[in-house]
Motif scaffolding. Structure first.
Motif, mmCIF file in Angstrom:
data_model
loop_
_atom_site.group_PDB
_atom_site.id
_atom_site.type_symbol
_atom_site.label_atom_id
_atom_site.label_comp_id
_atom_site.label_asym_id
_atom_site.label_seq_id
_atom_site.Cartn_x
_atom_site.Cartn_y
_atom_site.Cartn_z
ATOM 1 N N TRP A 98 38.748 34.000 30.353
ATOM 2 C CA TRP A 98 38.731 33.733 31.792
ATOM 3 C C TRP A 98 40.137 33.461 32.296
ATOM 4 O O TRP A 98 40.768 32.483 31.941
ATOM 5 N N GLY A 99 40.607 34.356 33.142
ATOM 6 C CA GLY A 99 41.951 34.299 33.705
ATOM 7 C C GLY A 99 42.591 35.659 33.536
ATOM 8 O O GLY A 99 43.010 36.038 32.434
ATOM 9 N N LEU A 100 42.632 36.446 34.613
ATOM 10 C CA LEU A 100 43.055 37.839 34.524
ATOM 11 C C LEU A 100 44.529 37.957 34.131
ATOM 12 O O LEU A 100 45.398 37.318 34.721
ATOM 13 N N VAL A 101 44.780 38.783 33.135
ATOM 14 C CA VAL A 101 46.151 39.093 32.713
ATOM 15 C C VAL A 101 46.394 40.568 32.979
ATOM 16 O O VAL A 101 45.833 41.426 32.281
ATOM 17 N N PRO A 102 47.189 40.905 33.991
ATOM 18 C CA PRO A 102 47.452 42.317 34.305
ATOM 19 C C PRO A 102 48.209 42.997 33.160
ATOM 20 O O PRO A 102 48.935 42.333 32.407
ATOM 21 N N PRO A 103 48.069 44.313 33.021
ATOM 22 C CA PRO A 103 48.736 45.033 31.931
ATOM 23 C C PRO A 103 50.257 44.874 31.938
ATOM 24 O O PRO A 103 50.893 44.939 30.882
ATOM 25 N N TRP A 104 50.842 44.656 33.119
ATOM 26 C CA TRP A 104 52.296 44.560 33.206
ATOM 27 C C TRP A 104 52.830 43.163 32.876
ATOM 28 O O TRP A 104 54.044 42.962 32.758
ATOM 29 N N ALA A 105 51.947 42.201 32.696
ATOM 30 C CA ALA A 105 52.393 40.818 32.468
ATOM 31 C C ALA A 105 53.131 40.697 31.135
ATOM 32 O O ALA A 105 52.716 41.253 30.116
ATOM 33 N N LYS A 106 54.218 39.945 31.141
ATOM 34 C CA LYS A 106 54.972 39.710 29.908
ATOM 35 C C LYS A 106 54.377 38.554 29.109
ATOM 36 O O LYS A 106 54.513 38.508 27.894
ATOM 37 N N ASP A 107 53.747 37.615 29.820
ATOM 38 C CA ASP A 107 53.199 36.428 29.174
ATOM 39 C C ASP A 107 51.734 36.280 29.578
ATOM 40 O O ASP A 107 51.432 36.178 30.764
ATOM 41 N N PRO A 108 50.804 36.228 28.617
ATOM 42 C CA PRO A 108 49.385 36.110 28.977
ATOM 43 C C PRO A 108 49.032 34.793 29.651
ATOM 44 O O PRO A 108 47.934 34.667 30.202
ATOM 45 N N LYS A 109 49.937 33.839 29.650
ATOM 46 C CA LYS A 109 49.666 32.558 30.309
ATOM 47 C C LYS A 109 49.517 32.711 31.825
ATOM 48 O O LYS A 109 49.032 31.807 32.495
ATOM 49 N N ILE A 110 49.931 33.856 32.357
ATOM 50 C CA ILE A 110 49.750 34.103 33.793
ATOM 51 C C ILE A 110 48.271 34.052 34.164
ATOM 52 O O ILE A 110 47.908 33.794 35.310
ATOM 53 N N GLY A 111 47.404 34.268 33.188
ATOM 54 C CA GLY A 111 45.972 34.258 33.439
ATOM 55 C C GLY A 111 45.466 32.951 34.011
ATOM 56 O O GLY A 111 44.483 32.923 34.764
ATOM 57 N N TYR A 112 46.124 31.840 33.689
ATOM 58 C CA TYR A 112 45.698 30.541 34.211
ATOM 59 C C TYR A 112 45.886 30.442 35.727
ATOM 60 O O TYR A 112 45.267 29.612 36.377
ATOM 61 N N LYS A 113 46.736 31.324 36.277
ATOM 62 C CA LYS A 113 46.956 31.351 37.724
ATOM 63 C C LYS A 113 46.048 32.373 38.410
ATOM 64 O O LYS A 113 46.057 32.480 39.642
ATOM 65 N N MET A 114 45.254 33.097 37.620
ATOM 66 C CA MET A 114 44.454 34.185 38.176
ATOM 67 C C MET A 114 42.998 34.074 37.728
ATOM 68 O O MET A 114 42.361 35.059 37.376
ATOM 69 N N ILE A 115 42.460 32.852 37.784
ATOM 70 C CA ILE A 115 41.057 32.654 37.411
ATOM 71 C C ILE A 115 40.114 33.075 38.534
ATOM 72 O O ILE A 115 38.952 33.377 38.299
ATOM 73 N N ASN A 116 40.633 33.055 39.765
ATOM 74 C CA ASN A 116 39.853 33.441 40.945
ATOM 75 C C ASN A 116 40.625 34.454 41.777
ATOM 76 O O ASN A 116 41.857 34.507 41.729
ATOM 77 N N ALA A 117 39.892 35.251 42.538
ATOM 78 C CA ALA A 117 40.485 36.174 43.504
ATOM 79 C C ALA A 117 39.666 36.091 44.789
ATOM 80 O O ALA A 117 38.437 36.109 44.743
ATOM 81 N N ARG A 118 40.332 35.987 45.911
ATOM 82 C CA ARG A 118 39.639 35.860 47.201
ATOM 83 C C ARG A 118 39.035 37.207 47.601
ATOM 84 O O ARG A 118 39.754 38.206 47.721
ATOM 85 N N SER A 119 37.726 37.246 47.813
ATOM 86 C CA SER A 119 37.056 38.505 48.135
ATOM 87 C C SER A 119 37.535 39.087 49.464
ATOM 88 O O SER A 119 37.498 40.299 49.662
ATOM 89 N N GLU A 120 37.991 38.220 50.360
ATOM 90 C CA GLU A 120 38.417 38.684 51.692
ATOM 91 C C GLU A 120 39.705 39.510 51.627
ATOM 92 O O GLU A 120 39.938 40.381 52.464
ATOM 93 N N THR A 121 40.550 39.236 50.633
ATOM 94 C CA THR A 121 41.864 39.895 50.575
ATOM 95 C C THR A 121 42.139 40.596 49.250
ATOM 96 O O THR A 121 43.222 41.140 49.054
ATOM 97 N N VAL A 122 41.160 40.607 48.335
ATOM 98 C CA VAL A 122 41.408 41.151 46.999
ATOM 99 C C VAL A 122 41.832 42.612 47.046
ATOM 100 O O VAL A 122 42.635 43.077 46.213
ATOM 101 N N HIS A 123 41.338 43.368 48.031
ATOM 102 C CA HIS A 123 41.683 44.790 48.121
ATOM 103 C C HIS A 123 43.126 45.012 48.533
ATOM 104 O O HIS A 123 43.650 46.129 48.416
ATOM 105 N N GLN A 124 43.800 43.959 49.006
ATOM 106 C CA GLN A 124 45.187 44.063 49.445
ATOM 107 C C GLN A 124 46.183 43.661 48.360
ATOM 108 O O GLN A 124 47.388 43.831 48.534
#
Length: 221
Positions: free
Chosen positions: A56-82
């Protein structure tokens, strides 16, 4: 937001509810699932639905450090497409993240009271999620994020955000293997209705992600 939830139902209930043909490898009931931990997700691989664990915590393929996932546990449905980190995932990497309740902390008199929240008429449900794979030379991770929306009338008294809970009849559509346009995915999310919820107070024992077990969900009397 959604920062903690549970999935403590029996495995046969999950298999029946989501019409899964194979047992869930290493399934165990959980009463205090936290960011960075494993969550049970369902995807469609183009042939069949599959259930398995993701971090749980999205890590994009371009991320250098998987710890970025802790900042991406949620995504706002209103703006996720942007958002570039998420918009491409709306097209083909949509998943169900399974739960039987979630926690939120209600502020009152300078304190925060943990609340356990769940649909009134369902024993198990699914959050709308997005997933991706991250790899480096030594590691491969399947990771995910939970989509959120503005609180409904019931949740407003507890918190101003809540996870997107998919109605049963739209779960299959969300994970269908066909590619979606991001505009269509955004419209789909905004059209989701909010079913009736119920909540009860639980002990602050749940505040620590290290704590686990039925004590987390026991109603305070």
């Amino acid at each position: 937001m959604c920062g903690r939830f549970t999935l403590a139902v029996k495995e046969p209930d999950i298999l029946k509810e989501f019409e899964l043909s194979k047992p869930i490898e290493h399934y165990e009931p959980r009463y205090n699932i936290a960011p960075g931990q494993k969550v049970l997700a369902v995807i469609h691989d183009g042939t069949r639905k599959r259930a398995g664990y993701m971090k749980w915590g999205l890590v994009p393929p371009w991320a250098k450090d998987p710890k970025i996932g802790y900042k991406m546990i949620n995504a706002r449905s209103e703006t996720v497409h942007q958002k570039s980190s998420f918009s491409s995932l709306l097209k083909r990497k949509r998943c169900l993240i399974l739960a039987d309740s979630f926690y939120e902390w209600k502020a009152s008199d300078g304190k925060k009271q943990p609340m356990r929240i769940k649909p009134s008429n369902r024993k198990i449900f699914a959050f709308a999620g997005l997933w991706d794979k991250w790899t480096n030379n030594e590691e491969e991770l399947s990771t995910c994020t939970i989509l959120t929306q503005s609180a409904n009338e019931f949740m407003e008294n507890i918190h101003h955000r809540m996870p997107v809970i998919l109605e049963p009849e739209f779960q299959e559509q969300w994970i269908a293997p066909n590619s979606w346009e991001t505009a269509y995915a955004h419209q789909f999310l905004q059209q989701r209705t909010m079913e009736e919820l119920e909540a009860h107070k639980v002990s602050t024992y749940v505040n620590s992600a290290k704590n686990e077990g039925e004590e987390c969900v026991a109603p305070l009397t």
